[in-house]
Design an enzyme around this catalytic site. Sequence first.
Site, PDB file in Angstrom:
ATOM      1  N   ASP A   1      41.686  31.852  48.392  1.00  0.00           N
ATOM      2  CA  ASP A   1      40.470  31.031  48.253  1.00  0.00           C
ATOM      3  C   ASP A   1      40.485  30.142  47.010  1.00  0.00           C
ATOM      4  OD1 ASP A   1      40.082  33.229  46.563  1.00  0.00           O
ATOM      5  OD2 ASP A   1      38.154  33.792  47.429  1.00  0.00           O
TER       6      ASP A   1
ATOM      7  N   GLN B   1      41.752  36.608  47.953  1.00  0.00           N
ATOM      8  CA  GLN B   1      43.140  36.966  47.657  1.00  0.00           C
ATOM      9  C   GLN B   1      43.336  38.493  47.627  1.00  0.00           C
ATOM     10  OE1 GLN B   1      43.275  33.753  44.140  1.00  0.00           O
ATOM     11  NE2 GLN B   1      45.216  34.797  44.404  1.00  0.00           N
ATOM     12  N   HIS B   2      44.591  38.886  47.670  1.00  0.00           N
ATOM     13  CA  HIS B   2      45.076  40.235  47.304  1.00  0.00           C
ATOM     14  C   HIS B   2      44.827  41.376  48.300  1.00  0.00           C
ATOM     15  CE1 HIS B   2      45.510  38.374  43.371  1.00  0.00           C
ATOM     16  NE2 HIS B   2      44.206  38.298  43.202  1.00  0.00           N
TER      17      HIS B   2
HETATM   18  O1  LIG Z   1      40.932  38.233  43.107  1.00  0.00           O
HETATM   19  C1  LIG Z   1      40.593  37.071  43.013  1.00  0.00           C
HETATM   20  C2  LIG Z   1      41.468  36.071  42.347  1.00  0.00           C
HETATM   21  O2  LIG Z   1      42.639  36.621  41.815  1.00  0.00           O
HETATM   22  C3  LIG Z   1      39.280  36.657  43.590  1.00  0.00           C
HETATM   23  O3  LIG Z   1      38.931  35.354  43.194  1.00  0.00           O
HETATM   24  C4  LIG Z   1      39.290  36.821  45.087  1.00  0.00           C
HETATM   25  O4  LIG Z   1      40.118  35.817  45.655  1.00  0.00           O
HETATM   26  C5  LIG Z   1      37.896  36.832  45.675  1.00  0.00           C
HETATM   27  O5  LIG Z   1      37.261  35.592  45.582  1.00  0.00           O
HETATM   28  P1  LIG Z   1      35.711  35.314  45.878  1.00  0.00           P
HETATM   29  O6  LIG Z   1      35.344  35.995  47.137  1.00  0.00           O
HETATM   30  O7  LIG Z   1      34.938  35.775  44.698  1.00  0.00           O
HETATM   31  O8  LIG Z   1      35.646  33.802  46.013  1.00  0.00           O
END
Ligand SMILES: O=C(CO)[C@@H](O)[C@H](O)COP(=O)(O)O
Length: 488
Positions: A253, A71-72
Site C-alpha cells: 500500500d 504489506q507483510h
Molecule cells: O507495515 C506497514 C508498512 O511497513 C504498514 O504501512 C502496512 O502496510 C499497513 O498499512 P495501512 O493499512 O496502515 O495503510
Amino acid sequence: MTLVAGVDSSTQSCKVVVVDAATGAVLRSGRAPHPDGTEAHPDAWRAALDRAVADAGGLGDCTAVSVAAQQHGMVCLDGDGGVVRPALLWNDTRSADAALDLIADLGGPGAWAEAVGSVPVASFTVTKLRWLAEHEPQSARRTAAVCLPHDWLTWQLTGRPRRSGDHWEPTPAGSGSGSAPGRVGPPVGGAELSTDRGDASGTGYYSAATGRYRPDLAALALGHLPDLPRVLGPAESPGATPDGLLLGPGTGDNAAAALGLGARPGDVVVSIGTSGTVFAVSATPTADPTGAVAGFADATGRHLPLVCTMNAARVLDAACALLGVDHTRLSDLALSAAPGAGGLVLVPYLAGERTPDRPDATGSVHGLTLATATPAHLARAAVEGLLCGLADGLDALVACGVRVDRVLLVGGGAASEAVRRIAPAVLGRPVVVPSPGEYVAVGAARQAAWSLAGTPDAPVWADPGSLLYEADPTPAVRHRYAEVRDLG
Ligand SMILES: O=C(CO)[C@@H](O)[C@H](O)COP(=O)(O)O
Ligand SMILES: Nc1ncnc2c1ncn2[C@@H]1O[C@H](COP(=O)(O)OP(=O)(O)O)[C@@H](O)[C@H]1O
C-alpha cells in the site's frame, strides 16, 4: 473513455476506485470494512473486495485492474492452494521474539541490513514464518507456498483457484498467462503466484538492492523452502480475470500511495492510516543497521526507504472514545489548546510500537496536573504525540541521506484539521495536503493503466491539487516528548 480500477485492501477496509485511464480522474469509488484484529482469514479480504467492487458500481466497464494491499501479512498456502491458517498481519507483534532470534542467527542487525536492506521486526513476514515454525509446527510443515495479501488477492482475481469444498482448485496448468521463469519453488497446485518488488521487499527475504530473493532466509525462518511468488516488473501483468480485465502487478500500500501521488525524489510522504508511515522515493537503496528505516522498493523500479509506526489514526480514534466526542470535535478541542498542551504529553504506544522497536510497550500520559486535566489538553497531546512519532521517523530518513524538498500528508488521519495544522509545527516544515483521495487505490489504478499502455514509464496523470499548511516550528514539543518517550 478507457476505465481502469484500483484496489486498496488495507488494514481497516477495502477501497476501490474507477478511474479514467487517460487523465486519472476518479469517476466512482466504493468501500467495505475488514474485520478487526491482527490476524485475518484471506477469504474476508476477498469478500470485502467483492462488496467494495459492488459499492463502486461494478467493474463491468473497466479494461484493467490492479490490487494494492497492506504489506507483510503472512499468507500460508498448502499444496492444493488452500489457506493453512488465518494470515498474521503487519500489526501482529507475537513474532517479536522470533525477530530477535533471527537477527542473532544471521549475526546481528548489520548482517540483515546488508542482506535485505532492513532489520526484521515483528511486522516482517520472515519473523512470522519463524513464529509459525516454533508455535504451530504442523501448520509450518503444511505450508507449501507463502505470499502476501496483494499477491493472494491478485491470484484470486486470475480466477485460477476455484473453491471446491475446503480447497481452492486451480485451473489446469497451461491455461494461464505463461511460464514462471523466476519461481523459486514448484507451482502451488499448478497455479502461479506473483508479486512485485515493492511488496516482496517487505518480506525480509528479498533484497530491493539486488532484485533477488534470499530463499535461504525464508528457509532459515520456516524450516524448509516454500514456493515464493514470481516477482513481476512495474508494468508486467500476471494475466487477466475470467471476465477479461487485464491485471496489473499490484504492490504494497505504501508503494501504491507513492505512485498515486506521483511522488518524486525530494518528496517525503507522511501517511496517517492504521499505521503511520514516512517514506520517500529514492534512486538508491538504503541499508539502515539501526532498523529504523526499512529499505523497501517502490512500484516503479526505484526504492522506498520507509519508517513505520503502529500508532497513528487509531490514536485519534482512541482519544475520541476517551473523550466521548467525534473527530470534528476532537480537532476543535486540540486546536483550542496551546502548543505543548501545557506540558501534557501522550506517548501513543497503544498497540505496542515498531519504531522504536518496543512491541510490548503501552501508551502513557505525562504531565497531568489540575491545569492540564481537560479534554482540550488531552486532545492536543494525542495529536502532538502521534505526530512526534512521525517526526522521529522523518529524522531517521534524513539520517539515511534522504532529501526532503516537500512533505505530503495523506491517509484517513489527514482529514483532521488539527492534524493538518499541527503537523507543520511538529515536523518543523511546511506540509502539503493533497486533495482528499484514496491515493493507494489511485496508485493501483495507475499501475493498471500502465500495464494496459505497456509504456516504459507510468502514464502522466493530472495533479490532484493540494493545500499548503505552514506554522511556526515548535521544537519544545519534540524535546518534551523525547524526555518522556522512553520512560514507559
Ligand atoms: O507495515 C506497514 C508498512 O511497513 C504498514 O504501512 C502496512 O502496510 C499497513 O498499512 P495501512 O493499512 O496502515 O495503510
Ligand atoms: N476526520 C477524521 N479525523 C481523524 N481521523 C479520521 C477521520 N476520518 C477517518 N479517520 C480515521 O482514519 C483511519 C482510516 O484511515 P485509512 O488511511 O483508511 O486507514 P487504513 O488504510 O490503514 O485502513 C480510521 O482510524 C479513521 O477513524
